[in-house]
Enzyme design. Structure first.
Site, PDB file in Angstrom:
ATOM      1  N   ASP A 463       0.889  -1.304  -0.012  1.00 31.32           N
ATOM      2  CA  ASP A 463       0.074   0.088  -0.123  1.00 31.32           C
ATOM      3  C   ASP A 463       0.853   1.408  -0.140  1.00 31.32           C
ATOM      4  OD1 ASP A 463       0.942  -0.674   2.756  1.00 31.32           O
ATOM      5  OD2 ASP A 463      -0.700   0.432   3.412  1.00 31.32           O
ATOM      6  N   ASP A 468       4.761   2.544   9.222  1.00 29.47           N
ATOM      7  CA  ASP A 468       4.793   1.303   9.733  1.00 29.47           C
ATOM      8  C   ASP A 468       3.744   0.289   9.201  1.00 29.47           C
ATOM      9  OD1 ASP A 468       2.595   2.838  10.928  1.00 29.47           O
ATOM     10  OD2 ASP A 468       2.970   2.029  12.924  1.00 29.47           O
ATOM     11  N   GLU A 469       3.707   0.102   8.054  1.00 30.20           N
ATOM     12  CA  GLU A 469       2.774  -0.605   7.239  1.00 30.20           C
ATOM     13  C   GLU A 469       3.405  -1.350   6.055  1.00 30.20           C
ATOM     14  OE1 GLU A 469      -1.136   0.997   7.314  1.00 30.20           O
ATOM     15  OE2 GLU A 469      -2.043  -0.429   6.080  1.00 30.20           O
ATOM     16  N   GLU A 737      -2.532   8.954  -0.845  1.00 23.57           N
ATOM     17  CA  GLU A 737      -3.520   7.865  -0.336  1.00 23.57           C
ATOM     18  C   GLU A 737      -4.942   8.813  -0.284  1.00 23.57           C
ATOM     19  OE1 GLU A 737      -2.799   6.739   3.629  1.00 23.57           O
ATOM     20  OE2 GLU A 737      -4.169   4.912   3.632  1.00 23.57           O
TER      21      GLU A 737
END
Ligand code: RAM
Length: 964
Positions: A463, A468-469, A737
């Protein structure tokens, strides 16, 4: 006539690959040469041993009457492990010409698991704390007698590793072994190290960091770890000229230490203390007496698979464009581009000098560097100098998403730009697409889409690459894949990821939200559908039937999962869904758009069951094709009954509801009305969208497909908020996003979820290729073997557009330009393909090809099979080659409503404007419509307007007439 050439030989998508692990590799080639309309008539494939002796081939297909030239399967006897083969192909074209290729090679890897003799190793726990943050060094010395013919290393890690032989880095591949669903699948890599060995003493070294395996992955600080102890596995095979072989493998005789990398994780960055370097650690003769022993560790072997994806590499380097000091006093570098990778720098500083680089994507409205959207990810690189003159460093076991770098501790007041270089890292997929047009803002959009893809294709389709993804969100991947595959060759990339998806699919067919699954949740509509949409799309683009066959059970399991939900077999009304994620019509404080979840879920259910049925048909599973065809029909009926009114309107008023009904062909006879309503919704919203992750990808596509291409173009070119060009007006160099990541007043959407590098909305790229530039494939034939070229021009808003796509058959190009009504369309069609070209607004009389007029009924130029008039213009059937069409267009930019021109006339006079204000005050006063200034109204009048507006305008016109 020039010669026929057969060129660009690839095996399993790659040129002369090492490490082929499939038993029946597939071959592809391209034809070129000298005339139009080339079609392959037959081919003959031959595979020989390493010596290239085709007089005694291992396999000879003989002459096969076939037009196939893409992913043609090996049909010979079983291939041996760790063996190089030479192959070539001969082709005949439809003019009876023949051509033979140059030889190409491929080499198999360890085809049997039992060939793994190495043991997993790690530093002995008694000597080095397994939980230390520091990266490990593992080394082994060995002797080589003279006369090495070939040497290969097969290696992998629980962690990430760099490999060295005799002090040299073995490969430019980064972040190996990449990220897979490690519980089930771990890639190993194959390296040719022949040139690095010497006779006598040699050494091999492995630098081992945490990587995805042990860093702690997962959003919201889930910090999922696959295991606590890092480990490495390696096997070096040396083949001598005299036919003997030797092997060096990881075992307890290796030596271990910690080195200069004292900390590294994916999210947080890396710390490197150059004073701790162990000079010469991977060279022979290095004294490792004070090193710890290695110990073997029990990790599974049956998860090993040969490298499937393109490796990650540094594919480009960029220099910072500026150094500045922020109002808060930070020293900051501007890379000029939101990029993913790392900074390499060279510094001269006293020992112990600590230099800290903190990476961020944007500046806030005051011009300060902004870290808020990184959430817990530190994205920090710390370097401690050893003080020995010029030192050069770049982190190895992490990657960062950034445009700005805050630098602390640098010696001197200024940051010298030439001391820094940005290294752009991602899966090294061949670039296959280009798009440009007369509007520079759209060209920037295309660049942003491609940068977004690069930054988020670091081995897994993620994504985002910064906070922190950085997870393999299934929904994002499925909406973007069609655009992705125009831009870059994603065959191997998605093959690997889909195998992980399949491996992690639940027993009940449910699909985790993210793959690899580190997030603890599964089966949202529009996300889980990646299981079906992605393999189907790879099949569509490359004709990759094998992947489709492999994934078929996974596709089916997902559809059956949906069927089992709730009480109604033909609808999906239960469970958790992300819905039209981050749509602008979401309620305050929610991310979920206003489109009802059962509508979204049932729409995707219908779509996935249709694709499943088509996949079954392609694979020759006729019973299941019929079964899922039937299921599809029932789901469509259920959708209509529930979500479309008797009079043919969408029951839900959102843009996305309309978009999904049209995109997935759910509306039947109501489609024209629903399309018109969607068009009205857009126009009434001042040519602004409100769609989120699920509506946006198809929005322009359905408008173009239903006769509203002008509206789609206006949406694209909208540079006010919200719209694609809004972020560009704010200086974006990647896709955001959120439509309002940075709001018009310069403030941020919010800290908690605000990535500036999220490819989802870049999914508009597919439409730019297919509709704006007109480069498309025929619906019935996969792999761009049969092309459909139909540029839609669009309200004269662009004067030209140009695109190319490097398909498996070769490069397809289209370019068009419009000057007044004068239209030129240029196309280039690769050999062994054919195309239908639709020339909008053309008439047969007045059409010229390559400057020669085409008379009605006359003979056609070479390569042109037919030319016919249709209601859209002219349709030409052509074979391969380059063509230039030119014509005067008629009715290309027809006015949609006759009242428009009258209103336009009226609006030129003040009296009329007053009347409009009087009779349609809401157009000027109401907050939802306050965009409708007179100038907008005039624009509407010029370009067609919505039903509601039209009716009101008609009323005004009538009253004005009465006043007279
Ligand atoms: C967020 C990410 C991702 C999206 C999910 C539902 O974590 O933005 O893109 O797919 O939510």
């Amino acid at each position: 006539m020039a010669n026929l050439i057969v060129t660009d030989l690839t095996c399993e998508y790659r040129t002369n690959p090492l490490g082929i692990g499939v038993r029946r590799p597939r071959f592809s080639w391209k034809l070129e040469g000298g005339r139009r309309g080339i079609l392959q008539q037959a081919y003959r494939l031959a595979v020989a041993a390493e010596d290239g002796d085709f007089d005694r081939p291992i396999w000879d297909s003989g002459r096969v009457e076939s037009g196939e030239s893409v992913l043609v399967e090996y049909g010979g006897p079983e291939l041996a492990s760790r063996t190089k083969y030479v192959w070539r192909v001969k082709v005949w074209d439809d003019a009876g010409r023949e051509a033979a290729s140059e030889p190409a090679v491929f080499e198999t890897t360890l085809l049997e698991l039992s060939e793994w003799r190495a043991s997993w190793i790690t530093p002995a726990a008694s000597a080095i704390d397994p939980q230390t943050d520091a990266a490990f060094l593992l080394r082994k010395s060995f002797r080589v007698k003279g006369g090495v013919k070939a040497a290969r290393i097969y290696a992998t890690a629980a962690g990430v590793y760099e490999l060295y032989v005799n002090g040299q880095r073995v490969s430019d591949e980064e972040l190996s072994p990449g990220w897979t669903s490690y519980q089930y699948r771990l890639q190993y890599q194959t390296y040719d190290v022949t040139e690095l060995l010497k006779s006598g003493d040699n050494a091999v070294g492995i630098h081992l960091g945490d990587g995805w395996y042990r860093s702690g992955m997962g959003f919201e600080q889930l910090n999922y770890k696959y295991g606590d102890r890092r480990a490495a596995l390696l096997q070096l095979h040396i083949r001598y000229e005299d036919g003997t072989e030797e092997m060096v493998a990881t075992d307890a005789s290796w030596r271990a230490a910690t080195g200069p990398v004292t900390y590294s994780t994916i999210y947080n960055g890396e710390t490197y203390d150059a004073r701790l370097e162990r000079k010469g650690w991977s060279e022979a003769g290095y004294a490792d007496d004070d090193w710890a022993p290695a110990e073997t560790i029990d990790l599974p072997m049956d998860i090993l698979v040969p490298q499937e994806n393109w490796p990650v590499r540094v594919t480009e380097t960029i220099r910072p464009i500026a150094f500045f000091v922020t109002p808060a006093g930070d020293k900051v570098l501007d890379m000029g581009q939101n990029m993913v990778g790392r900074i390499r720098f060279t510094v001269e500083a006293p020992a112990g000098t600590t230099i800290v680089l903190r990476h961020a994507e944007v500046l806030d409205k005051d011009g300060n560097i902004y870290f808020g959207n990184l959430r817990f990810a530190k994205q920090t690189v710390t370097y401690i100098a050893k003080g020995e003159g010029k030192e050069t460093y770049a982190p190895r076991f992490t990657f960062l998403g950034f445009r700005y770098v805050k630098v602390e501790g640098w010696p001197g007041d200024e940051l010298p730009l030439d001391a820094f270089v940005g290294e752009v890292m991602h899966s090294d997929m061949p670039r296959t697409g280009d798009f440009s047009c007369s509007d520079e803002r759209v060209n920037q959009l295309q660049r942003n889409i491609q940068w977004g893809q690069r930054g988020n294709f670091v081995d897994v389709p993620t994504d985002c690459p910064q906070r922190d993804e950085r997870l393999g969100w299934t929904g994002d991947a499925q909406v973007f894949i069609a655009t992705a595959l125009y831009n870059f060759n994603g065959g191997p990339f998605f093959t690997k990821w889909l195998r992980d998806l399949k491996a992690e699919q639940r027993a009940d067919g449910g699909v985790p939200f993210v793959i690899p699954d580190v997030a603890d949740g599964h089966s949202s509509s529009g996300w889980g559908d990646a299981a079906v949409i992605c393999p189907w799309t790879v099949y569509r683009y490359y004709g990759d039937r094998r992947l489709l066959a492999e994934q078929y059970d996974s596709m089916k399991a997902w559809v059956e999962y949906i069927r089992a939900q709730g009480d109604n077999e033909y609808m999906w009304e239960t469970g958790f869904h992300f819905g039209d994620w981050v749509a602008l019509d979401a309620k305050e404080g929610s991310y979920v758009g206003a489109t009802p979840l059962p509508l979204v879920a049932t729409a995707y259910y219908a779509y996935s069951s249709r694709l499943l049925s088509e996949a079954a048909r392609v694979l020759g599973r006729d019973d299941e094709a019929a079964k899922y065809g039937e299921l599809h029909a029932r789901v469509v009926q259920a959708f209509r009954d529930e979500f479309i009114t008797k009079t043919g309107r969408m029951a839900s008023p959102t843009q996305t509801a309309h978009v999904l009904a049209l995109a997935f062909d759910l509306a039947g006879d109501a489609a024209p009305r629903i399309a018109r309503d969607l068009n009205d919704l857009i126009i009434e919203n001042g040519y602004h969208l409100t769609t989120g992750f699920l509506g946006t990808p198809y929005l322009c596509m359905v408008l173009s497909d239903h006769g509203y291409h002008d509206t789609a173009m206006r949406l694209l070119l909208q540079d006010g908020y919200p719209g694609w060009l809004y972020s560009i007006s704010k200086g974006a160099t990647t896709i955001w996003e959120h439509w309002d990541g940075i709001k018009p007043d310069g403030t941020f959407w919010s800290d908690d979820m605000n990535s500036f590098n999220h490819y989802a909305y870049g999914a508009v790229g597919e439409w730019m290729y297919r509709k704006v530039a007109g480069l498309d494939m025929d619906g019935a034939v996969p792999g761009f073997k049969r092309l459909h070229i139909e540029p839609l021009f669009g309200a004269g808003l662009l004067s030209r557009a140009k695109t190319s796509h490097l398909s498996m058959y070769g490069k397809i190009e289209t370019a068009w330009s419009i000057d007044g009504n004068r239209v030129q369309v240029q196309v280039s069609i690769p050999a062994n393909t054919t195309a239908r070209v639709v020339l909008r607004g053309a008439a047969v009389e007045g059409l010229s090809i390559d400057g020669q007029p085409v008379g009605a009924g006359g003979s056609y130029p070479a390569g042109v099979q037919s030319i016919a008039a249709t209601d859209r213009g002219v349709e030409a059937e052509i074979g391969s080659g380059e063509y230039r069409f030119a014509y005067e267009a008629v009715n290309l930019f027809r006015k949609r409503y006759t009242t428009s021109s009258r209103l336009l006339e009226l609006l030129t006079d003040e009296r009329a404007e007053r009347a409009v204000r009087r009779h349609m005050p809401h157009l000027f006063g109401s907050p939802s419509l306050n965009f409708l200034r007179t100038s907008t109204l005039r624009e509407l009048a010029e370009n067609g307007m919505s039903r509601v507006t039209r009716e009101m305008v008609e009323r005004v016109l009538e009253e004005l007439a009465e006043e007279k």
